[in-house]
Design a protein around this motif. Structure first.
Motif, mmCIF file in Angstrom:
data_model
loop_
_atom_site.group_PDB
_atom_site.id
_atom_site.type_symbol
_atom_site.label_atom_id
_atom_site.label_comp_id
_atom_site.label_asym_id
_atom_site.label_seq_id
_atom_site.Cartn_x
_atom_site.Cartn_y
_atom_site.Cartn_z
ATOM 1 N N PHE A 7 27.029 39.689 53.226
ATOM 2 C CA PHE A 7 27.617 39.364 51.937
ATOM 3 C C PHE A 7 26.618 39.652 50.821
ATOM 4 O O PHE A 7 25.424 39.394 50.953
ATOM 5 N N VAL A 8 27.144 40.158 49.717
ATOM 6 C CA VAL A 8 26.351 40.369 48.506
ATOM 7 C C VAL A 8 27.187 39.878 47.334
ATOM 8 O O VAL A 8 28.335 40.298 47.175
ATOM 9 N N THR A 9 26.649 38.960 46.520
ATOM 10 C CA THR A 9 27.396 38.471 45.365
ATOM 11 C C THR A 9 26.536 38.505 44.104
ATOM 12 O O THR A 9 25.312 38.395 44.165
ATOM 13 N N ASP A 10 27.210 38.640 42.973
ATOM 14 C CA ASP A 10 26.505 38.650 41.685
ATOM 15 C C ASP A 10 25.962 37.274 41.347
ATOM 16 O O ASP A 10 24.892 37.142 40.754
ATOM 17 N N VAL A 11 26.738 36.243 41.674
ATOM 18 C CA VAL A 11 26.377 34.880 41.302
ATOM 19 C C VAL A 11 25.978 34.096 42.541
ATOM 20 O O VAL A 11 25.968 34.607 43.648
ATOM 21 N N GLY A 12 25.677 32.809 42.320
ATOM 22 C CA GLY A 12 25.366 31.938 43.450
ATOM 23 C C GLY A 12 23.884 31.661 43.590
ATOM 24 O O GLY A 12 23.037 32.314 42.985
ATOM 25 N N ALA A 44 30.896 41.304 46.029
ATOM 26 C CA ALA A 44 31.816 40.677 45.085
ATOM 27 C C ALA A 44 31.038 39.968 43.992
ATOM 28 O O ALA A 44 29.848 39.682 44.143
ATOM 29 N N HIS A 45 31.736 39.717 42.896
ATOM 30 C CA HIS A 45 31.121 38.864 41.875
ATOM 31 C C HIS A 45 30.896 37.488 42.485
ATOM 32 O O HIS A 45 29.849 36.881 42.329
ATOM 33 N N ASP A 46 31.900 37.019 43.225
ATOM 34 C CA ASP A 46 31.819 35.781 43.987
ATOM 35 C C ASP A 46 32.889 35.858 45.052
ATOM 36 O O ASP A 46 33.843 36.631 44.935
ATOM 37 N N ALA A 56 25.572 43.589 41.002
ATOM 38 C CA ALA A 56 25.860 44.306 42.250
ATOM 39 C C ALA A 56 27.294 44.818 42.305
ATOM 40 O O ALA A 56 27.542 45.979 42.665
ATOM 41 N N SER A 57 28.265 43.980 41.930
ATOM 42 C CA SER A 57 29.669 44.388 42.048
ATOM 43 C C SER A 57 30.038 45.480 41.048
ATOM 44 O O SER A 57 31.063 46.151 41.207
ATOM 45 N N ARG A 58 29.224 45.668 40.034
ATOM 46 C CA ARG A 58 29.474 46.738 39.061
ATOM 47 C C ARG A 58 28.754 48.031 39.441
ATOM 48 O O ARG A 58 29.247 49.129 39.163
ATOM 49 N N LEU A 59 27.591 47.905 40.062
ATOM 50 C CA LEU A 59 26.780 49.081 40.373
ATOM 51 C C LEU A 59 27.111 49.706 41.725
ATOM 52 O O LEU A 59 27.023 50.919 41.903
ATOM 53 N N ILE A 60 27.477 48.862 42.685
ATOM 54 C CA ILE A 60 27.805 49.365 44.019
ATOM 55 C C ILE A 60 29.266 49.797 44.042
ATOM 56 O O ILE A 60 30.144 49.094 43.534
ATOM 57 N N GLU A 61 29.537 50.944 44.628
ATOM 58 C CA GLU A 61 30.898 51.464 44.687
ATOM 59 C C GLU A 61 31.475 51.329 46.089
ATOM 60 O O GLU A 61 30.743 51.223 47.076
ATOM 61 N N GLN A 62 32.808 51.335 46.136
ATOM 62 C CA GLN A 62 33.504 51.207 47.414
ATOM 63 C C GLN A 62 33.021 52.265 48.400
ATOM 64 O O GLN A 62 32.893 53.441 48.072
ATOM 65 N N ASP A 63 32.731 51.818 49.634
ATOM 66 C CA ASP A 63 32.356 52.701 50.731
ATOM 67 C C ASP A 63 30.918 53.210 50.659
ATOM 68 O O ASP A 63 30.505 54.043 51.454
ATOM 69 N N ASP A 64 30.127 52.717 49.673
ATOM 70 C CA ASP A 64 28.704 53.065 49.639
ATOM 71 C C ASP A 64 28.015 52.514 50.884
ATOM 72 O O ASP A 64 28.368 51.442 51.379
ATOM 73 N N TRP A 65 27.009 53.223 51.346
ATOM 74 C CA TRP A 65 26.155 52.665 52.396
ATOM 75 C C TRP A 65 25.257 51.607 51.769
ATOM 76 O O TRP A 65 24.664 51.815 50.707
ATOM 77 N N VAL A 66 25.145 50.453 52.420
ATOM 78 C CA VAL A 66 24.378 49.330 51.869
ATOM 79 C C VAL A 66 23.529 48.705 52.962
ATOM 80 O O VAL A 66 23.971 48.543 54.098
ATOM 81 N N PRO A 102 23.534 37.812 57.493
ATOM 82 C CA PRO A 102 22.630 38.125 56.382
ATOM 83 C C PRO A 102 23.373 38.134 55.048
ATOM 84 O O PRO A 102 24.495 38.648 54.962
ATOM 85 N N ALA A 103 22.761 37.555 54.041
ATOM 86 C CA ALA A 103 23.396 37.502 52.726
ATOM 87 C C ALA A 103 22.334 37.451 51.647
ATOM 88 O O ALA A 103 21.236 36.937 51.852
ATOM 89 N N ALA A 104 22.688 37.997 50.487
ATOM 90 C CA ALA A 104 21.835 37.915 49.305
ATOM 91 C C ALA A 104 22.735 37.640 48.119
ATOM 92 O O ALA A 104 23.762 38.303 47.940
ATOM 93 N N VAL A 105 22.401 36.637 47.325
ATOM 94 C CA VAL A 105 23.235 36.246 46.191
ATOM 95 C C VAL A 105 22.412 36.326 44.906
ATOM 96 O O VAL A 105 21.216 36.617 44.930
#
Length: 592
Positions: free
Chosen positions: A194-199, A170-172, A223-233, A215-218
């Protein structure tokens, strides 16, 4: 699909592998149109109804909060409810509808953009992060206005027999939204990262991720623009790296690392009841750093000998004047109850409470004037001595809690003898008041100094003469020694705990303190870094204080350490002034 890697800020350790579930900000889909004059009041009511529905939703979330949910989640829901009630959110957008004839969504986004711009001007990182809370509250209102809801994805298809867990991108994301990803019985649904654009390190997403041990990376930016729904991450929480659509080879490598980390954690759990003793029989105290009384459970689970640092400012920060509401400092009774909870929870183990560490860089009121150089301004003990009634209230609360168990008081950012003397004088005043009121407290409560300013480390005799113990705050000591703002990305690469000047100050503090018969601890990030454990042992350190999650890994290093070999090597390291030599020598300590 092409594979790519994103780099951000690591905030919660571990590796997560799963399918991406994107949360799209509702604000991106907002329509902009003018409302006819005769429909303005109807549009006003539409926004009022949406705000009321979000209020009810937050109340429902609070009521249904699982018993095992981290305490932070409830606190964040309270913060969001307060923000939603603030006139800047509940009334200002209504004025925009009436005066500019904007539709409800447009009016709300317009107001939020103006507030966000104001928060961007705040220098303090923690308070700047609160802008995202305001945006998250607006998100919830926009979803109601637009008839959308937070959707939980269907079971993903994949090449595994079991449905893969999901990684929220998510963006946030707000803590309240995180609750939507839990089963009704309170257990985790299937989200594992979790992966967020901001934070940043102090964002609520980071805090909750750490409390949930996910596990999380902010700070991933796009990220929310480049990663697509259901992509493996793949989320590498240790490195702050996200790999999207990894190759089969990379996927297998990370799965192997993930399995190895899981086995290593299980092995470490066996050390919980093992005393922290070096190979030659030297005992070492391992203490926990906590922010809230509820963190004591994790400290005990990790086998901590006590609390080496209770950051009391976290009891104050939630009361900040975020949007113009009246500032409310926690009362003496409120503080006492929180300190008492921690002391009782630790079951006789010592609890070291650091007095309020706020000020110009972490103002309780973000609307107040911020100093030109906030890290060098009115903060920590300087702030407390400038606000004697606030300080006296806290000292009374801590003293009252001392009647329930072993309590030590830790004073941050001391540099001058008169600061120590004024602090001790105020402590005696607090004791006198409690005696006159017939209130119980421990008359022999110990008082210690945080050594986090080079001047303090270089003038230790005046500290050991007056204080009962010392605790080295390596985060600020490094920052002030090297004149580096550690949150400024342009100079962050210069932040180096192995700089010879830093090592000299730490070693000198340990040696002089112990020679005077005082306990000396390290409570900064260096204490939890296993790559530095043997170096600190070689300097003579016998008390480490860290996040509970790091404790067992540090204990393992201690159990495998031979002091006789380490001490002689450490002396040679302290005589060196060449960075490469120091780094290589510290690495060699790991093989001893």
């Amino acid at each position: 699909m092409a594979s790519f890697t994103l780099h951000g800020i690591p905030v919660s350790r571990g590796i997560a592998i799963g399918r991406a579930h994107l949360l799209t900000p509702a604000a991106l889909d907002v329509k902009h149109y003018l409302v006819p004059v005769e429909q303005v009041e109807a549009e006003v009511k539409r926004l009022q109804d949406a705000i009321a529905e979000v209020h009810r939703g937050l109340q429902a979330l609070w009521t249904e909060l699982p018993k095992d949910a981290p305490t932070e989640l409830g606190a964040f829901i309270d913060v969001h409810a307060l923000i939603l009630s603030d006139p800047m959110i509940s009334e200002a957008p209504l004025d925009i509808i009436r005066t500019r004839h904007y539709n409800a969504e447009w009016a709300l986004v317009t107001q939020i953009d103006e507030l966000s711009a104001q928060f961007d001007e705040i220098e303090d990182e923690y308070l700047r992060e609160r802008k995202h809370d305001i945006q998250q509250v607006a998100e919830r209102v926009l979803k109601v206005l637009m008839g959308t809801a937070l959707s939980v994805p269907p079971v993903f298809s994949g090449d595994d027999h079991a449905p893969p867990s999901m990684i929220v991108v998510a963006h946030d994301i707000s803590p309240a939204d995180m609750l939507a990803f839990r089963d009704r019985d309170g257990g985790p649904r299937s989200f594992i990262g979790f992966v967020t654009d901001v934070g940043g390190q102090n964002s609520h997403t980071a805090i909750v991720a750490r409390s949930l041990d996910i596990p999380a990376a902010v700070g991933m930016s796009q990220a929310s623009r480049l990663i697509e729904q259901d992509d493996w991450v793949i989320v590498d929480g240790d490195a702050g790296v996200v790999i999207c659509n990894p190759s089969q080879l990379v996927l297998e490598q990370y799965r192997a690392r993930q399995a190895a980390l899981g086995k290593a954690r299980k092995r470490l759990l066996k050390l919980k009841k093992t005393p922290a003793v070096t190979k030659d029989g030297t005992p070492v105290k391992l203490m926990a750093n906590i922010e809230l009384p509820e963190d004591c459970a994790g400290a005990l689970e990790a086998g901590a000998n006590g609390v080496g640092l209770f950051r009391s400012e976290f009891l104050f920060m939630g009361r900040a004047n975020v949007l113009g509401n009246a500032l409310r400092i926690p009362s003496e009774d409120e503080q006492f109850e929180q300190y008492r909870k921690a002391v009782v929870a630790m079951k006789g183990r010592p609890v070291t409470i650091r007095t309020l560490d706020v000020g110009a860089d972490k103002p309780l009121d973000p609307t107040e004037h911020t100093a030109l150089n906030p890290a060098l301004g009115l903060r920590a003990i300087r702030y407390c001595l400038a606000e004697p009634q606030l300080f006296l209230t806290q000292l009374r609360a801590i003293l009252r809690a001392s009647s329930y168990g072993k309590v030590r008081i830790l004073i941050p950012m001391l540099a001058h003898a008169f600061e120590i003397d004024q602090t001790l004088s105020m402590l005696e005043q607090a004791k006198l008041q409690l005696r006159e009121e017939g209130v119980k407290y421990d008359p022999d409560v110990e008082v210690g100094a945080m050594i986090e300013i080079p001047a303090a480390a270089l003038a230790l005799p005046m500290f050991v003469k007056r204080m009962d113990f010392l605790s080295i705050g390596t985060n600020d000591l490094i920052q002030y020694t090297l004149a580096i703002d550690r949150v400024d990305y342009e100079v962050a690469h210069l932040y180096n705990p192995l700089h010879p000047a830093v090592l000299m100050l730490i070693a000198q503090t340990i040696a002089i303190g112990q020679k005077a018969g005082l306990d000396v601890a390290v409570c900064g990030e260096m204490a939890g870094d296993t790559k530095l454990t043997r170096l600190l042992l070689g300097m003579g350190l016998r008390e480490f204080s860290m996040h509970p999650a790091q404790l067992l890994s540090v204990k393992q290093e201690i159990l495998n350490s031979d002091l006789s070999a380490i001490t002689s090597r450490t002396r040679r390291i302290l005589r060196s002034y060449e960075p490469d030599e120091i780094a290589a020598a510290v690495e060699q300590l790991q093989s001893l």
